[in-house]
Design an enzyme around this catalytic site. Structure first.
Site, PDB file in Angstrom:
ATOM      1  N   LYS A  45       0.911  -1.404   0.053  1.00 27.74           N
ATOM      2  CA  LYS A  45       0.090  -0.235  -0.048  1.00 27.74           C
ATOM      3  C   LYS A  45       0.540   1.017   0.209  1.00 27.74           C
ATOM      4  CE  LYS A  45      -1.044   1.732   3.564  1.00 27.74           C
ATOM      5  NZ  LYS A  45      -1.925   2.527   4.893  1.00 27.74           N
ATOM      6  N   ASN A  46       1.517   1.474   0.731  1.00 23.78           N
ATOM      7  CA  ASN A  46       2.544   2.633   1.023  1.00 23.78           C
ATOM      8  C   ASN A  46       3.860   2.567  -0.287  1.00 23.78           C
ATOM      9  OD1 ASN A  46       1.310   3.127   3.257  1.00 23.78           O
ATOM     10  ND2 ASN A  46       2.661   2.628   4.745  1.00 23.78           N
ATOM     11  N   ARG A  64       1.046  13.113  14.492  1.00 24.61           N
ATOM     12  CA  ARG A  64       1.261  13.021  12.851  1.00 24.61           C
ATOM     13  C   ARG A  64       1.119  14.764  11.655  1.00 24.61           C
ATOM     14  NH1 ARG A  64      -0.707   8.184   9.147  1.00 24.61           N
ATOM     15  NH2 ARG A  64       1.353   8.066   8.822  1.00 24.61           N
ATOM     16  N   ASP A  80       5.216   1.267  11.970  1.00 22.09           N
ATOM     17  CA  ASP A  80       3.909   0.409  11.560  1.00 22.09           C
ATOM     18  C   ASP A  80       3.233  -0.945  12.341  1.00 22.09           C
ATOM     19  OD1 ASP A  80       3.028   2.366  10.322  1.00 22.09           O
ATOM     20  OD2 ASP A  80       3.063   1.591   8.333  1.00 22.09           O
ATOM     21  N   ARG A  82      -8.147  -0.669   5.290  1.00 20.19           N
ATOM     22  CA  ARG A  82      -7.184  -0.118   4.715  1.00 20.19           C
ATOM     23  C   ARG A  82      -5.722  -0.729   4.431  1.00 20.19           C
ATOM     24  NH1 ARG A  82      -5.774   3.701   8.485  1.00 20.19           N
ATOM     25  NH2 ARG A  82      -4.927   4.806   7.023  1.00 20.19           N
TER      26      ARG A  82
END
Length: 425
Positions: A30-31, A129, A312, A404
């Site tokens: 995803k990233n 963040r 993460d 997600r």
């Protein structure tokens, strides 16, 4: 690919006690996919990205907001074709506020000498963040950036290269400046950049498209090009975070897992920790194998920018700490408040608590099935992992958070032998 607002009615129901063994194939990361989709929109001609995890909510939202803002994007299975099109030609859809990577639209608009109003960005609620480094970097390149009640307004007449120093290595901030500087006049240097594998892959893609980007450890240099042609094809790297999650899920249950077409190069520090804990991990014939049959021991883990263990992953390691002997500590040096998931894991009856930027887990206490909520993406995944080893049934709510970042997680866990189902209420 329209995306509706979040719903809370879906749950994952897990019955613990099964051993997870078998083969699991990874989706694209995803990233890595998200910034590559944005970077591909720099190109005048369509760039084709393969192995894109198009079923992930964040990916769907980014594709939607870029398309609605005028970018050319076509989706065919797991392949996505992207080019600038008429970007930007409109205000950005408010759904952009649900994902952090919407920030990259500011870099694109800045690069093209345009104006764009972006709703305030979202993502996981894991403490502070900030996006101040994004705004500082864009300002250094010559763009005007204002925060208003409606969102973030960027106005650019074309960028000029600059030296930009981050006080903290930011992943999406580094990617944003790489995009914004790609067609700037002159050279841009990012000092204390984050240069993790996803950023290296993005740089390779940009160079194939006609940009001039060099990445070394913590330094990125971009020589501005007159234009980015695009018109190339590139495959998104496999999801290393998925790999670590499924290795730990299998290890927690005393199983063995095979991950084809994957390399340990992306997760060297994670693997070093896993081996010290007692999980056997090795690479052979283009695949990764892991076994959790041996006795596992407690550990002390500190997150760090790449090549350290990514922030993460710390909730996933916290779940692993439940099944090892002794007391483990997990310290997050990046997101000091990333411990909202601890209160959910407490509900399983294990001994876990947090203070400051540290969580402490007393392993070896039997867990009991319970009702929990996914506080964020990885915290939700940690609850699923705890449910796999808990006695009885666990119901995980707010699973849109988990979806997600994990494509087809139910099917993949079922393939490994987990008793897990998705329920709609």
């Amino acid at each position: 690919m329209m995306v509706t607002t979040l719903t809370q009615s879906k749950t994952f129901v897990v019955k613990g006690g099964n051993t997870l063994s078998g083969t699991v194939r990874l989706s694209g990361a995803k990233n890595a996919a998200l910034p590559m989709i944005a970077a591909a929109c720099l190109g005048e001609e369509p760039t084709v990205l393969d192995n894109v995890p198009v079923n992930l909510r964040d990916v769907k939202i980014l594709i939607q907001i870029l398309s609605e803002a005028g970018a050319y994007i076509q989706v065919d299975g797991n392949t996505v074709s992207c080019a600038r099109g008429s970007f930007p030609n409109t205000a950005v859809n408010p759904i952009a506020s649900e994902i952090r990577y919407s920030l990259l639209l500011l870099g694109l608009a800045s690069a093209f000498g345009s104006e764009l109003l972006l709703p305030m960005p979202g993502g996981c609620k894991i403490g502070d963040r900030k996006y101040d480094l994004h705004l500082m970097g864009l300002s250094k390149l010559g763009s005007t950036v204002e925060e208003t009640e409606e969102g973030i307004l960027v106005t650019s007449k074309g960028n000029v290269g600059a030296q930009i120093e981050f006080y903290l290595p930011t992943t999406s901030g580094t990617e944003n400046i790489m995009i914004a500087a790609a067609i700037a006049e002159g050279e841009t240097t990012i000092l204390n950049a984050n240069t993790r594998p996803e950023i290296m892959e993005m740089a390779k893609l940009m160079n194939l498209m006609g940009a001039n980007v060099e990445c070394s450890n913590r330094v990125v240099t971009i020589k501005g090009a007159n234009k980015i042609k695009g018109g190339v094809r590139y495959s998104v790297m496999p999801g290393w975070d998925e790999a670590v999650t499924y290795i730990i899920a299998s290890a927690m249950t005393g199983g063995e897992v095979c991950i084809p077409d994957f390399s340990l190069d992306f997760i060297k520090e994670d693997v070093r920790h896993l081996r010290e804990i007692g999980v056997e991990v090795f690479e052979w014939g283009g695949a990764v194998y892991a076994s959790g049959k041996k006795t596992k021991k407690s550990f002390d883990l500190f997150t760090a920018p790449y090549p350290g263990i990514n922030s993460d992953m710390q909730p996933i390691f916290a779940a692993l700490a439940f099944v090892v002997d002794g007391k483990s500590t997990i310290t997050d040096l990046r997101f000091t408040e990333r411990f909202k998931y601890v209160d959910e894991l407490k509900k399983f009856g294990g001994n876990i608590y947090s203070f400051g930027n540290t969580a402490i887990v007393e392993g070896g206490i039997p867990l009991l099935g319970t009702d929990v909520n996914a506080t964020d993406l990885r915290g939700g995944a940690a609850c699923v992992l705890a449910g796999l080893v808990a006695q009885g049934t666990t119901v995980v709510g707010n699973v849109s958070q988990i979806e997600r970042g994990y494509e087809n997680i139910i099917e993949k866990l079922q393939q490994l032998g987990a008793d897990i189902e998705s329920h709609h209420s």
